[in-house]
Structure formats: structure tokens, C-alpha cells
Design a protein around this motif. Structure first.
Motif, PDB file in Angstrom:
ATOM      1  N   GLN A  29      -2.680   6.077  -6.308  1.00  0.00           N
ATOM      2  CA  GLN A  29      -2.723   5.235  -4.973  1.00  0.00           C
ATOM      3  C   GLN A  29      -3.011   4.083  -5.332  1.00  0.00           C
ATOM      4  O   GLN A  29      -3.931   3.567  -5.918  1.00  0.00           O
ATOM      5  CB  GLN A  29      -3.951   6.200  -4.055  1.00  0.00           C
ATOM      6  CG  GLN A  29      -4.138   5.383  -2.746  1.00  0.00           C
ATOM      7  CD  GLN A  29      -2.984   5.494  -1.739  1.00  0.00           C
ATOM      8  OE1 GLN A  29      -2.519   6.614  -1.642  1.00  0.00           O
ATOM      9  NE2 GLN A  29      -2.513   4.248  -1.287  1.00  0.00           N
TER      10      GLN A  29
ATOM     11  N   VAL B 218       1.625   5.522  -2.479  1.00  0.00           N
ATOM     12  CA  VAL B 218       1.441   5.928  -3.816  1.00  0.00           C
ATOM     13  C   VAL B 218       2.450   5.648  -4.835  1.00  0.00           C
ATOM     14  O   VAL B 218       3.590   5.723  -4.227  1.00  0.00           O
ATOM     15  CB  VAL B 218       1.222   7.499  -3.583  1.00  0.00           C
ATOM     16  CG1 VAL B 218       1.145   8.101  -4.691  1.00  0.00           C
ATOM     17  CG2 VAL B 218       0.166   7.855  -2.558  1.00  0.00           C
TER      18      VAL B 218
ATOM     19  N   THR C 215      -3.882   0.605  -2.683  1.00  0.00           N
ATOM     20  CA  THR C 215      -4.451   0.202  -1.381  1.00  0.00           C
ATOM     21  C   THR C 215      -4.676  -1.296  -1.319  1.00  0.00           C
ATOM     22  O   THR C 215      -5.628  -1.761  -2.195  1.00  0.00           O
ATOM     23  CB  THR C 215      -5.630   1.194  -0.913  1.00  0.00           C
ATOM     24  OG1 THR C 215      -5.094   2.591  -1.118  1.00  0.00           O
ATOM     25  CG2 THR C 215      -5.919   0.812   0.412  1.00  0.00           C
TER      26      THR C 215
ATOM     27  N   THR D 198       0.812  -1.314   0.036  1.00  0.00           N
ATOM     28  CA  THR D 198       0.131   0.023   0.042  1.00  0.00           C
ATOM     29  C   THR D 198       0.831   1.045   0.081  1.00  0.00           C
ATOM     30  O   THR D 198       1.619   1.489   0.772  1.00  0.00           O
ATOM     31  CB  THR D 198      -0.847  -0.012   1.109  1.00  0.00           C
ATOM     32  OG1 THR D 198      -1.790  -1.232   1.125  1.00  0.00           O
ATOM     33  CG2 THR D 198      -1.563   1.414   1.154  1.00  0.00           C
TER      34      THR D 198
END
Length: 119
Positions: free
Chosen positions: A114, A92, A116, A90
Motif C-alpha cells: 500500500q 496498492v 498512501t 495512492t
């Protein structure tokens, strides 16, 4: 000047896959190195994978065997295929283009996307 536009981030469950894309405004074969970096909250930005203009690839130990960097020179696009994702992935993710002109190194960055991973 090289402009980079990333896409492909999102939310994925642990064990899943994502593919990131980075479209460059210049021929990627003229760029010394294209790479993917990532930055997690509270951590430094780290190099995840890179490919040179002659096709030499390099990966961070943490992603070896799970991530694959590739390129399509006709589309001036670099990809990062990410498999077996886990929560530690996780972050950027940023696309980077590095060129050398004489004694000067130039780094260009995308806006970031991003990723996640939910456990």
C-alpha cells in the motif's frame, strides 16, 4: 514459478518520495519483463512502469519524469523510485513478472504494498 516479495510502501506527504522493492525468486534477467502495477479503489489495475530483460523501460504518462524503475540483477530485485508523489498516486502497488514460454505467457504477482499519499 516465480515468487515476488514487495516492500517499501507506506504513508507519505504530497511531494514526498518512496522507493518500492520487489525481490524475485528467479533471475530477473531470465524474465521477459518486470513491471509495477497499481490499483486504486474503484479503478482498474494499471501498468505504471516496466523493464524488459534487455533493459528497455516504459512508463505510464501519469508518472513520467517522477517515477524511475531500475533493477539489480545480482540481487534479483527491481525497484520503483517514486518522487513528487501526489494523492492520485495512492494505490496498492503490485510487482509483476511476465515470461513467455512458447505460445504461452505467464504472469506472476506479488502480494501488493500500500502507498498512501496525504495531501
Amino acid at each position: 514459478q516465480v515468487q515476488l516479495v514487495e516492500s517499501g510502501g507506506g504513508l507519505v506527504q504530497a511531494g514526498g518520495s518512496l522507493r518500492l522493492s520487489c525481490a524475485a525468486s528467479a533471475s530477473i534477467l531470465s524474465i521477459n519483463r518486470m513491471g509495477w502495477y497499481r490499483q486504486a479503489p474503484g479503478k482498474q489495475r494499471e501498468l505504471v512502469a516496466s523493464v524488459t530483460s534487455v533493459g528497455s523501460k516504459n512508463y505510464a504518462d501519469s508518472v513520467k519524469g517522477r517515477f524511475t524503475i531500475s533493477r539489480d540483477s545480482a540481487k534479483n530485485t527491481v525497484y520503483l523510485q517514486m518522487n513528487s508523489l501526489n494523492a492520485e498516486d495512492t494505490a496498492v502497488y503490485y510487482c509483476n513478472a511476465r515470461t513467455d514460454r512458447g505460445w504461452t505467457t505467464y504472469d506472476y504477482w506479488g502480494q501488493g504494498t500500500q502507498v498512501t499519499v496525504s495531501s
